[in-house]
Design a protein around this motif. Structure first.
Motif, short mmCIF file in Angstrom:
data_model
loop_
_atom_site.label_atom_id
_atom_site.label_comp_id
_atom_site.label_asym_id
_atom_site.label_seq_id
_atom_site.Cartn_x
_atom_site.Cartn_y
_atom_site.Cartn_z
N ILE A 52 4.44 19.10 88.18
CA ILE A 52 6.00 18.91 87.14
C ILE A 52 6.32 17.19 87.45
O ILE A 52 6.60 16.62 86.75
N SER A 53 5.95 16.42 89.16
CA SER A 53 6.42 15.62 89.67
C SER A 53 5.60 14.44 88.77
O SER A 53 6.24 13.74 87.94
N PRO A 58 18.63 8.16 93.85
CA PRO A 58 18.26 9.37 93.58
C PRO A 58 17.14 9.79 95.56
O PRO A 58 16.97 10.86 95.72
N ILE A 59 17.15 8.56 96.63
CA ILE A 59 16.25 8.70 97.75
C ILE A 59 17.22 8.61 98.43
O ILE A 59 17.16 9.18 99.53
N GLN A 60 18.58 7.95 98.21
CA GLN A 60 19.22 8.37 98.64
C GLN A 60 20.19 9.62 98.70
O GLN A 60 20.12 9.98 100.36
N ASP A 61 19.82 9.90 97.54
CA ASP A 61 20.64 11.49 97.30
C ASP A 61 19.75 12.40 98.32
O ASP A 61 19.90 13.15 98.33
N VAL A 62 18.00 12.36 98.14
CA VAL A 62 17.65 13.18 99.07
C VAL A 62 17.54 13.86 100.01
O VAL A 62 17.85 14.92 100.55
N PHE A 63 17.53 11.97 100.79
CA PHE A 63 18.85 12.32 102.32
C PHE A 63 19.86 13.09 102.63
O PHE A 63 19.81 13.70 103.62
N LYS A 64 20.92 12.73 101.41
CA LYS A 64 21.73 13.69 101.91
C LYS A 64 21.51 15.19 101.71
O LYS A 64 22.10 16.09 102.70
N ALA A 72 8.79 22.47 80.30
CA ALA A 72 9.84 22.42 78.91
C ALA A 72 10.64 21.14 78.85
O ALA A 72 10.50 20.92 77.72
N ARG A 73 11.86 21.14 79.08
CA ARG A 73 12.69 20.01 79.08
C ARG A 73 12.55 18.95 79.75
O ARG A 73 13.08 17.92 79.20
N ILE A 74 11.23 18.54 79.78
CA ILE A 74 10.93 17.01 81.13
C ILE A 74 11.75 16.19 79.59
O ILE A 74 11.87 15.33 79.43
N ALA A 75 10.58 16.79 78.48
CA ALA A 75 10.21 15.30 77.24
C ALA A 75 11.80 15.19 76.76
O ALA A 75 12.41 14.37 76.00
N ASP A 76 12.82 16.17 76.74
CA ASP A 76 14.43 15.72 76.05
C ASP A 76 14.90 15.28 77.03
O ASP A 76 15.65 15.36 76.51
N ILE A 77 14.64 15.03 78.34
CA ILE A 77 15.85 14.44 78.90
C ILE A 77 15.50 12.58 78.79
O ILE A 77 14.59 11.95 79.34
N GLU A 78 16.56 11.57 78.19
CA GLU A 78 16.53 10.47 77.77
C GLU A 78 16.63 9.70 79.46
O GLU A 78 17.37 9.79 79.81
N ALA A 79 15.52 8.65 78.94
CA ALA A 79 15.51 7.40 80.05
C ALA A 79 16.98 6.56 79.46
O ALA A 79 16.93 6.29 78.46
N GLN A 80 17.23 6.57 80.76
CA GLN A 80 18.55 5.16 81.36
C GLN A 80 18.05 4.49 81.60
O GLN A 80 17.43 4.66 83.10
N GLU A 81 18.48 3.09 82.14
CA GLU A 81 17.94 1.66 82.78
C GLU A 81 19.27 2.82 84.05
O GLU A 81 20.12 3.07 84.72
N ASN A 95 17.79 12.77 88.01
CA ASN A 95 18.56 13.39 88.31
C ASN A 95 16.65 14.24 88.31
O ASN A 95 15.77 15.03 89.55
N ARG A 96 16.10 13.87 87.38
CA ARG A 96 14.58 13.97 86.99
C ARG A 96 13.96 13.73 88.30
O ARG A 96 12.76 14.40 89.48
N LEU A 97 13.88 12.08 88.39
CA LEU A 97 13.04 11.71 89.50
C LEU A 97 13.89 11.23 91.37
O LEU A 97 12.68 11.91 92.19
N GLU A 98 15.12 12.17 91.11
CA GLU A 98 15.33 12.73 92.62
C GLU A 98 14.75 14.54 92.89
O GLU A 98 14.20 14.82 94.06
#
Ligand code: ADP
Length: 245
Positions: free
Chosen positions: A211-212, A98-104, A83-92, A133-136
């Motif tokens: 969801i992804s 997020p790739i590096q964060d996932v492995f942490k 439900a929240r997907i569309a609420d979050i605005e895109a930024q550069e 966060n979404r892409l993570e």
């Protein structure tokens, strides 16, 4: 005119998905509720008759109830994400982050399952428009699925997760590959459907990829899959380079 038609088709397919989702949610929540009902009826009947319950039975029934509550909660939490997907605005943003964060976060889990990983990161990727966060979350879903696909690899079979990030023309691309059991051709086009899962009851909700997919589309990207049964699977994320860049 053709643009409009396309928009209508997109709308129609969204509605179909919503309908499917509603039916799916009803079904998926009904199952844990039934189990909870049976378990709690048993407990209250025993209590009402003043009977004592063997410790083993008590442990089993309460454990089952608690597990089913967790499952229902996981489904609801996923729905909230949807439900929240569309609420979050895109930024550069830099897709390497997020790739590096996932492995942490998941590195230890992979190590415990004797899964090796290789990161082939292209430094200085141009920015895309998205939300970190979404892409993570998308990457966590892909890495968790890869982990699950390799968990039952026979002894000696390689358990290798590889992630590549690179620029391709005007796109930033990330590929997540595993050497797991792969996906049979006849289900390949179903894996993005909400609630489609081949995992054991209680292990999968079948919502991760749908969801992804929705998140990626929201940032004008694509999520595609290639798989060879018995050999492995590659998911590809592709986003246009930010036009502000
Ligand atoms: P879940 O993980 O809860 O089952 P997903 O939507 O994430 O839900 O995945 C749906 C299905 O797609 C999985 O149950 C599995 O059959 C298949 N799948 C996804 N990723 C992989 C992978 N890397 N290797 C093999 N099968 C996969």
């Amino acid at each position: 005119k053709s643009v409009q038609k396309e928009a209508q088709l997109v709308q129609a397919s969204k509605l179909a998905t919503l309908g499917e989702m509603a039916a799916g949610i009803a079904h998926e929540l009904n199952q844990p509720l039934n189990v909870i009902k049976i378990g709690s009826d048993f407990l209250s009947e025993m209590a009402g008759n003043g009977k004592s319950i063997a410790e083993k039975d008590l442990k089993e029934v309460t454990g089952e109830i608690s597990g089913q509550v967790d499952r229902a909660a996981a489904i609801i939490s996923h729905m909230r994400d949807f439900a929240r997907i569309a609420d979050i605005e895109a930024q550069e943003m830099d897709l390497n982050k997020p790739i590096q964060d996932v492995f942490k976060m998941l590195g230890q889990q992979l190590r415990l399952r004797e899964i090796k990983w290789e990161l082939h990161i292209q430094e200085n990727l141009p920015p895309i428009m998205g939300d970190n966060n979404r892409l993570e979350q998308v990457l966590i879903n892909l890495v968790t699925n890869a982990r699950d696909a390799m968990e039952k690899n026979p002894a000696g079979a390689e358990r290798l997760l590889t992630i590549h990030s690179f620029t391709d023309n005007n796109d930033v691309v990330v590929r997540v590959s595993d050497t797991g059991h792969g996906i049979a051709a006849n289900i390949l086009d179903r894996i993005f459907e909400p609630f489609f899962t081949t995992k054991e009851v209680g292990k999968g909700t079948g919502l991760g990829l749908s969801i992804s997919h929705a998140i990626v589309e929201d940032y004008n990207g694509t999520l595609t899959v290639e798989s060879t049964e018995g050999a492995g699977t590659t998911f590809e994320l592709r986003f246009p380079v930010s036009s502000r860049h």
